[in-house]
Design an enzyme around this catalytic site. Structure first.
Site, PDB file in Angstrom:
ATOM      1  N   SER A  69      45.036  36.404  25.768  1.00 34.99           N
ATOM      2  CA  SER A  69      45.268  37.840  25.903  1.00 34.99           C
ATOM      3  C   SER A  69      46.669  38.279  25.463  1.00 34.99           C
ATOM      4  CB  SER A  69      44.972  38.210  27.355  1.00 34.99           C
ATOM      5  OG  SER A  69      45.045  39.575  27.562  1.00 34.99           O
ATOM      6  N   ARG A 499      52.862  41.992  46.209  1.00 33.09           N
ATOM      7  CA  ARG A 499      51.741  41.044  46.141  1.00 33.09           C
ATOM      8  C   ARG A 499      52.164  39.816  45.327  1.00 33.09           C
ATOM      9  NH1 ARG A 499      49.858  41.696  40.942  1.00 33.09           N
ATOM     10  NH2 ARG A 499      48.123  40.287  41.286  1.00 33.09           N
ATOM     11  N   SER A 501      51.856  37.345  42.430  1.00 34.00           N
ATOM     12  CA  SER A 501      51.198  37.441  41.124  1.00 34.00           C
ATOM     13  C   SER A 501      50.105  36.396  41.011  1.00 34.00           C
ATOM     14  CB  SER A 501      52.239  37.224  40.028  1.00 34.00           C
ATOM     15  OG  SER A 501      51.606  36.801  38.846  1.00 34.00           O
TER      16      SER A 501
END
Ligand code: 16G
Ligand code: ZN
Length: 546
Positions: A69, A499, A501
């Site tokens: 990606s 949060r 990762s």
């Protein structure tokens, strides 16, 4: 009798070629396995084998995509695609991790364990649909996948270069019975739906697309040829043909995080620009305003535009179905307010990672889901498609009503419903702007983003941070949430969450407030808190003096 799996010799021979280095463990994360390409050959081989087992179990074709990606060019990754074109089911992520990390000696044992546990009938045939992105390592790693497939006697259909969403789409077509589905099937479907929507009159202003020097460039070019330059005007930038590197200072992730144009692009005010990521499953738009300020139209803005358009067509056609939108905690607070209060559409929140949003979206008849980073699509329940189709054919309806139903049906045809797709999302946005006669200016003005800031903090063990409520609140370390709440209360329209990762060894911090200064200050204060309460390592974040 021996099962075909017990033909251990060929497996072991190939496993030797794709041998696993000692002491190397990886996990099937939010988007499959990702890491340094040079260390992952064995993972690709093993995922080829796993895809065969899954295909035998489900008696359907399974997709395997080789891509990392938006990661740097020397990384690579692999993910499996389930039969309807959706992400691999979560329970198999654990199985994938187990197989990837089994030692060379334990490989056959691990395969047998999966077969027994999942009750897989090995006499079934298996078909794997394989594709890859343009990374230099992708060809040899997809060969490793092919070796894995042949080690377990599966059939591989190798589509070569594709965008990730193209492969998701082809997997779903194939399992729907279109066995000759390929890239052309994709172009024919999406170009024809788009042309039906916008042909009269054609789109007149152009859109410049930064393809991150990735696989999106040649594929967008092909889509463009199918649509025709008389219908849409696309200028491709960062097409991978020059000296630019994949995802380096370009692409959706860079533009979203840096809030600036990709390398080599000289922007003009009010012109439309879009950036894909390296495998073309994310898209963000951007422009310059009259004062040459950078204006980002991210996943939240795209989702809001799509939701607005669908809502208008539902109202006009009087088709009574439940429309909802799904975001993550990263969604800008003003986008949530706009959709909830102005559009009167319900907004749900899901954990980060496309599969979580997708699962929530399918609970609605029509679910629009997007991450702020530009990954998203629309899901439509089959019964709902039928209701819309019936209205579109109903001659007894007033013309305006029927017309809206026809438009809605054609609009939903332009959407790749299996997964977020930069090309199909782009067509959706272009079609809406065309239908409304809008430029980016009107679109940008749907709502104004609240200033926000994202930071990361390195801690010794990021799993000490545990979250609840779709990652909007923490449950551990004890007392952390109360401290965050106190900081948030100091800032007008303040909001902040943290949060761990899923793709990097860091804790992510998000903050928003009424001004950029406040958002920056809140993000800093929360980062310091994390450092102190969650075992920060390295340099401690500092508050800038006023
Ligand atoms: C992956 C996810 C993306 C998510 C990102 C979060 C997919 C296909 N991709 O790239 O949706 O936003 O991870 O990364 O699910 P983080 O956990 O490092 O913040
Ligand atoms: Zn991507």
């Amino acid at each position: 009798m021996d099962s075909p799996l017990l033909q251990e010799i060929p497996i072991l021979k190939l496993a030797e070629v794709h041998s696993k280095p000692d002491k190397q463990a990886m996990a099937y994360g939010t988007a499959g396995f990702r890491g340094k390409a040079s260390k992952m050959d064995h993972i690709f081989f093993r995922m080829g084998m796993l895809a065969v087992l899954r295909s035998k179990m489900l008696k359907s074709a399974i997709g395997v995509m080789v891509t990392a990606s938006h990661n740097p060019v020397l990384d690579n990754g692999v993910k499996l695609i389930d039969p309807c074109g959706e992400m691999l089911v979560e329970s198999w992520e654990v199985i994938a991790t187990g197989l990837a990390n089994a030692s060379n000696d334990d490989l056959v044992k691990e395969l047998k364990k999966i077969v027994a546990k999942e009750n897989i009938d090995l006499s079934q045939t298996a078909t794997i649909l394989l594709a890859r992105d343009t990374r230099p390592s992708s060809l040899s790693l997809s060969n490793a996948v092919q070796d894995g497939i042949s080690a377990l006697g599966g059939t591989c259909r190798n589509y070569g270069l594709l965008t990730t969403p193209q492969l998701h789409y082809i997997v779903s077509c194939y399992n729907d019975g279109v066995k000759d589905a390929d890239e052309d099937t994709y172009y024919k479907w999406f170009s024809s739906a788009f042309k039906t929507l916008v042909n009269e009159p054609p789109v007149n202003s152009n859109v410049t697309v930064d393809c991150a020097n990735g696989v999106g460039a040649p594929k967008l070019n092909k889509l463009y040829e199918h649509i025709g330059a008389n219908v849409i005007d696309i200028i491709i930038h960062n097409d991978g043909e020059g000296c630019g590197k994949l995802n380096e200072k370009c692409g959706a992730d860079y533009v979203k995080i840096q809030q600036r144009a990709p390398i080599g692009l000289n922007m003009e005010p009010f012109h439309r620009y879009a950036s894909f990521d390296g495998d073309a499953d994310r898209i963000v738009y951007y422009s310059l305003d009259c004062d040459c300020n950078f204006v980002l139209l991210d996943g939240d803005k795209i989702a809001s535009l799509i939701t607005l358009y669908i809502k208008e067509l539902l109202d006009e056609s009087k088709v009574d179905v439940k429309l909802g939108m799904v975001q993550t905690a990263y969604a800008n607070g003003n986008s949530t307010r706009y959709v909830t209060d102005t559009l009167n559409v319900m907004v749900a929140c899901a954990r980060t990672g496309v599969k979580h949003l997708h699962h929530k979206a399918v609970e609605f008849d029509i679910g629009v889901y997007f991450e702020a980073n530009g990954h998203g699509t629309v899901t439509v329940k089959e019964e709902c498609s039928n209701v819309i189709e019936r209205a579109a054919k109903d001659d007894k309806l007033p013309a305006k009503q029927k017309d809206a139903a026809i438009k809605l049906k054609t609009f939903l045809d332009v959407i790749n419903k299996t997964v977020g797709d930069a090309m199909s999302d782009m067509l959706a946005v272009e079609a809406i702007l065309h239908a409304k006669g809008w430029s980016v200016r009107e679109w940008a003005q749907l709502y104004t983003d609240l200033p926000n800031r994202q930071l990361k903090v390195t801690v010794a063990d990021r799993t000490v941070i545990r979250t609840t409520d779709s990652e909007r609140r923490t449950t551990s370390p004890e007392g952390l949430q109360e401290e965050i709440d106190k900081l948030v209360a100091l800032f007008p329209n303040g909001r902040s969450f943290v949060r761990p990762s899923g793709t990097e060894d860091v804790v992510r911090v998000y903050a928003e407030s009424d001004t950029q200064e406040h958002a920056d200050s809140l993000a800093k204060k929360v980062s310091i808190l994390i450092y102190e309460k969650a075992g920060g390592v390295g340099e401690k974040p500092k508050e800038e003096s006023a």
